[in-house]
Design a protein around this motif. Structure first.
Motif, PDB file in Angstrom:
ATOM      1  N   UNK A  92       0.818  -1.215   0.000  1.00 18.92           N
ATOM      2  CA  UNK A  92       0.000   0.000   0.000  1.00 18.92           C
ATOM      3  C   UNK A  92       0.844   1.255   0.000  1.00 18.92           C
ATOM      4  N   UNK A  93       1.922   1.240   0.803  1.00 20.56           N
ATOM      5  CA  UNK A  93       2.818   2.401   0.831  1.00 20.56           C
ATOM      6  C   UNK A  93       3.451   2.633  -0.539  1.00 20.56           C
ATOM      7  N   UNK A  94       3.878   1.560  -1.180  1.00 17.80           N
ATOM      8  CA  UNK A  94       4.499   1.689  -2.494  1.00 17.80           C
ATOM      9  C   UNK A  94       3.496   2.242  -3.498  1.00 17.80           C
ATOM     10  N   UNK A  95       2.261   1.768  -3.432  1.00 16.58           N
ATOM     11  CA  UNK A  95       1.232   2.275  -4.349  1.00 16.58           C
ATOM     12  C   UNK A  95       1.006   3.765  -4.153  1.00 16.58           C
ATOM     13  N   UNK A  96       0.979   4.200  -2.895  1.00 15.75           N
ATOM     14  CA  UNK A  96       0.803   5.623  -2.603  1.00 15.75           C
ATOM     15  C   UNK A  96       1.991   6.433  -3.114  1.00 15.75           C
ATOM     16  N   UNK A 203      13.161  -0.164  -1.714  1.00 16.70           N
ATOM     17  CA  UNK A 203      13.661  -0.385  -0.354  1.00 16.70           C
ATOM     18  C   UNK A 203      12.616   0.076   0.661  1.00 16.70           C
ATOM     19  N   UNK A 204      12.536  -0.633   1.775  1.00 16.43           N
ATOM     20  CA  UNK A 204      11.715  -0.197   2.898  1.00 16.43           C
ATOM     21  C   UNK A 204      12.506  -0.429   4.177  1.00 16.43           C
ATOM     22  N   UNK A 205      12.745   0.660   4.941  1.00 14.92           N
ATOM     23  CA  UNK A 205      13.562   0.538   6.145  1.00 14.92           C
ATOM     24  C   UNK A 205      12.739   0.582   7.427  1.00 14.92           C
ATOM     25  N   UNK A 206      11.434   0.443   7.290  1.00  9.41           N
ATOM     26  CA  UNK A 206      10.560   0.497   8.457  1.00  9.41           C
ATOM     27  C   UNK A 206       9.907   1.847   8.645  1.00  9.41           C
ATOM     28  N   UNK A 207      10.542   2.902   8.116  1.00 10.48           N
ATOM     29  CA  UNK A 207       9.989   4.258   8.214  1.00 10.48           C
ATOM     30  C   UNK A 207       9.826   4.888   6.837  1.00 10.48           C
ATOM     31  N   UNK A 208      10.807   4.693   5.983  1.00 10.65           N
ATOM     32  CA  UNK A 208      10.794   5.286   4.646  1.00 10.65           C
ATOM     33  C   UNK A 208      10.759   4.197   3.588  1.00 10.65           C
ATOM     34  N   UNK A 225      20.977  11.226 -22.058  1.00 13.54           N
ATOM     35  CA  UNK A 225      21.666  11.364 -20.772  1.00 13.54           C
ATOM     36  C   UNK A 225      21.363  10.149 -19.904  1.00 13.54           C
ATOM     37  N   UNK A 226      22.223   9.931 -18.931  1.00 16.35           N
ATOM     38  CA  UNK A 226      21.926   8.960 -17.884  1.00 16.35           C
ATOM     39  C   UNK A 226      20.933   9.606 -16.916  1.00 16.35           C
ATOM     40  N   UNK A 227      19.842   8.927 -16.664  1.00 13.36           N
ATOM     41  CA  UNK A 227      18.763   9.515 -15.871  1.00 13.36           C
ATOM     42  C   UNK A 227      18.458   8.650 -14.653  1.00 13.36           C
ATOM     43  N   UNK A 228      17.930   9.313 -13.641  1.00 11.36           N
ATOM     44  CA  UNK A 228      17.468   8.593 -12.458  1.00 11.36           C
ATOM     45  C   UNK A 228      16.211   9.265 -11.922  1.00 11.36           C
ATOM     46  N   UNK A 229      15.235   8.466 -11.587  1.00 16.17           N
ATOM     47  CA  UNK A 229      14.051   8.930 -10.862  1.00 16.17           C
ATOM     48  C   UNK A 229      14.068   8.241  -9.507  1.00 16.17           C
ATOM     49  N   UNK A 230      14.113   9.028  -8.440  1.00 18.52           N
ATOM     50  CA  UNK A 230      14.181   8.462  -7.096  1.00 18.52           C
ATOM     51  C   UNK A 230      13.090   9.086  -6.241  1.00 18.52           C
ATOM     52  N   UNK A 231      12.142   8.261  -5.814  1.00 20.58           N
ATOM     53  CA  UNK A 231      11.043   8.742  -4.982  1.00 20.58           C
ATOM     54  C   UNK A 231      11.141   8.101  -3.611  1.00 20.58           C
ATOM     55  N   UNK A 232      10.813   8.874  -2.573  1.00 17.47           N
ATOM     56  CA  UNK A 232      10.763   8.294  -1.238  1.00 17.47           C
ATOM     57  C   UNK A 232       9.658   8.949  -0.436  1.00 17.47           C
ATOM     58  N   UNK A 233       9.192   8.241   0.583  1.00 19.61           N
ATOM     59  CA  UNK A 233       8.093   8.741   1.389  1.00 19.61           C
ATOM     60  C   UNK A 233       8.226   8.216   2.816  1.00 19.61           C
ATOM     61  N   UNK A 234       8.089   9.121   3.781  1.00 21.01           N
ATOM     62  CA  UNK A 234       7.981   8.724   5.176  1.00 21.01           C
ATOM     63  C   UNK A 234       6.565   8.215   5.386  1.00 21.01           C
ATOM     64  N   UNK A 235       6.411   6.937   5.723  1.00 19.75           N
ATOM     65  CA  UNK A 235       5.082   6.326   5.745  1.00 19.75           C
ATOM     66  C   UNK A 235       4.212   6.869   6.875  1.00 19.75           C
ATOM     67  N   UNK A 236       4.813   7.551   7.845  1.00 17.29           N
ATOM     68  CA  UNK A 236       4.005   8.137   8.916  1.00 17.29           C
ATOM     69  C   UNK A 236       3.441   9.491   8.522  1.00 17.29           C
ATOM     70  N   UNK A 237       3.969  10.086   7.435  1.00 16.98           N
ATOM     71  CA  UNK A 237       3.536  11.418   7.014  1.00 16.98           C
ATOM     72  C   UNK A 237       2.886  11.419   5.635  1.00 16.98           C
ATOM     73  N   UNK A 238       3.206  10.429   4.812  1.00 21.70           N
ATOM     74  CA  UNK A 238       2.749  10.321   3.416  1.00 21.70           C
ATOM     75  C   UNK A 238       3.109  11.558   2.596  1.00 21.70           C
ATOM     76  N   UNK A 239       4.202  12.230   2.943  1.00 23.61           N
ATOM     77  CA  UNK A 239       4.699  13.356   2.148  1.00 23.61           C
ATOM     78  C   UNK A 239       5.783  12.833   1.212  1.00 23.61           C
TER      79      UNK A 239
END
Length: 514
Positions: A92-96, A203-208, A225-239
């Protein structure tokens, strides 16, 4: 009694001693103890259950530090302890996290204030005033401050185009992760796979929770170009925080939620900017931009604040057509429902030998004046001549009037007509892109202190019956914003340094091999 030598023989019955294996469920369902003979090998029992938790195994110690190894051979009474992990909705977190990655600051901007708004689009603008041009044929564009805001949004949209181009890959990799997760529920710390030309890391570290794509991209105006898309979210804040790297010279990092959007950007190696948008509970939007541009080794700093409500858009900043050697600040006002520029006021302060003089000038579009129907610009043909305007089909030179008196503004003009930069947009059907048109548009300025004399002053030196037809409510709003927003802008314009912007942008994401 011992009366002779004798031997006695013991009669022994062989019975093994029994021991007990006890299971402490630590909040889970009961698991019955097992009592068996010495040396019996005991296999792991059916795992206990506990609502909201996942059973991860039995431990040999109460502190749950040492895993118990089954089967257990009974040689003494033994106790094992259940270890649990709270069930986390990783899928669910990954989907969000990956949902709507391509969120754009454009969504915070009213449609009439966008360059793509149909009523803002033109096919051409007047760029030749060598003959008389009717005022009704002139168009109203955006000023320098709002153009700066749209320019930063446009640059960010280059990155969002990349996000839209990987939607299928994101969807496919999420499905692959979910299948893996269902088969390996206890191993959620790291997941790597390759889908086509894309390397995927989750990756999931328990918080992010992190989602990273590495690939090669071909970007318009940038190239391959060499490209990277990197997304992360604190699961307690969903920001969400999303970082996009396009080669070495282009990167954008943005953070967003329902009422917040910020991004830091470096573009083509010459521009670094920070852009923030906040929407309050009443729907009002406050925004800020800090921009650092390096041209031929020279750094140029610009900034802008803007405020959006149900009626107006106010944009204040220090990027404009200011006079050299002056500190220049501009406050622009727009009608939020039409996107029309209502006017603006400029503060210019010149300091010579520690003596400062400040000019407060209101600028009016010729559409918002009566008495001027057409305008022409006479370009100076040599160094001895001066350029000038004429109006209403007359060959007479448009004249100004000085302030006069004994003060620091004595020789300054009370009013005049000058060219100011405005920005327009058109849609190119061949390239299917929106193009910017930068044009010089004649506008009338008047020093605010001389506003009440404007009609009589113009009549005296030009014999023109001039009147300001701009709604008095709009004029009052321009003056009110000028009195408050510019000082607020000056106080805040240095809050975000270039070094801070670079720190927010950060570096490409990488994970150390475990």
């Amino acid at each position: 009694p011992a009366t002779a030598d004798a031997s006695y023989y013991a009669v022994i019955t062989s019975v093994k001693k029994q021991y007990t294996l006890t299971f402490v469920a630590n909040g889970g369902s009961d698991v019955s103890a097992i009592t068996a003979d010495y040396g019996t090998s005991i296999a792991a029992p059916t795992a206990p259950t506990r609502e909201g938790y996942r059973f991860t195994g039995w431990c040999a110690d109460e502190a749950l530090q040492t895993a118990a190894s089954f089967p257990i051979t009974l040689t003494t009474n033994t106790t094992v302890y259940a270890k649990w992990n709270q069930i986390v909705d990783v899928k669910g977190y990954l989907a969000t996290l990956v949902d709507n990655l391509a969120v754009s600051p454009t969504s915070f901007i009213p449609e009439p204030m966008r360059k793509t708004y149909s009523k803002n689009l033109v096919t051409s603008v007047v760029d030749d005033y060598s003959d008389f041009v009717a005022v009704e044929d002139l168009k109203k564009g955006f000023g320098e401050q709002w153009h700066m805001i749209l320019d930063n949004i446009t640059q960010s949209e280059t990155f969002f185009t990349v996000l839209l181009g990987v939607e299928d890959t994101v969807t496919g990799s999420v499905v692959a992760f979910n299948n893996y997760f269902d088969s390996n529920p206890s191993d959620t710390a790291s997941y790597n796979t390759k889908i086509g030309d894309y390397n995927v890391t989750i990756r999931f570290d328990g918080t992010n929770i992190y989602y990273v794509l590495d690939f090669t991209a071909n970007i318009p105006l940038i190239g391959e170009v060499q490209a990277q898309i990197a997304a992360n979210m604190n699961v307690t804040e969903t920001k969400k925080t999303v970082r996009i790297q396009l080669g070495d010279a282009n990167a954008l990092t943005y953070t967003s939620d329902e009422n917040l959007y910020t991004f830091a950007i470096k573009y083509l190696g010459v521009r670094r900017a920070y852009f923030s948008l906040v929407r309050d509970e009443d729907g009002k939007v406050t925004g800020r931009i800090n921009e650092y541009l390096t041209v031929k080794g020279v750094g140029i700093k610009s900034a802008a604040d803007f405020y959006i409500d149900d009626t107006y858009v106010a944009a204040v900043g220090n990027k404009g057509d200011g006079v050299p050697l002056m500190d220049t600040y501009i406050n622009e006002l727009y009608d939020v429902k039409t996107g029309e520029m209502l006017g603006y006021e400029v503060r210019e302060t010149k300091t010579v030998s520690k003596v400062s003089v400040t000019f407060n000038t209101l600028w009016f579009d010729l559409h918002d004046l009566s008495g001027i129907n057409s305008i022409r610009y006479h370009e100076a043909e040599n160094d001895k001549d001066t350029s000038y305007f004429s109006v209403n089909g007359s060959s007479a030179q448009w004249k100004s009037k000085t302030v006069g008196g004994l003060n620091l503004k004595t020789a300054s003009r009370r009013f005049d007509i000058e060219f100011r930069t405005q920005y327009f947009y058109r849609y190119n059907t061949e390239t299917q892109k929106y193009e910017e048109i930068r044009a010089q548009v004649p506008m009338l300025f008047v020093q605010e202190e001389q506003m009440e004399n404007l009609i009589s002053d113009v009549k005296t030196v030009n014999s023109v019956d001039l009147a300001v037809t701009l709604d008095p409510t709009y004029l009052a709003k321009i003056e009110s914003d000028y009195d408050t927003l510019i000082d607020l802008f000056i106080a805040n314009k240095a809050d975000m340094t270039e070094e801070q912007i670079v720190a927010i942008i950060g570096d490409p994401v990488s994970f150390e091999e475990e």
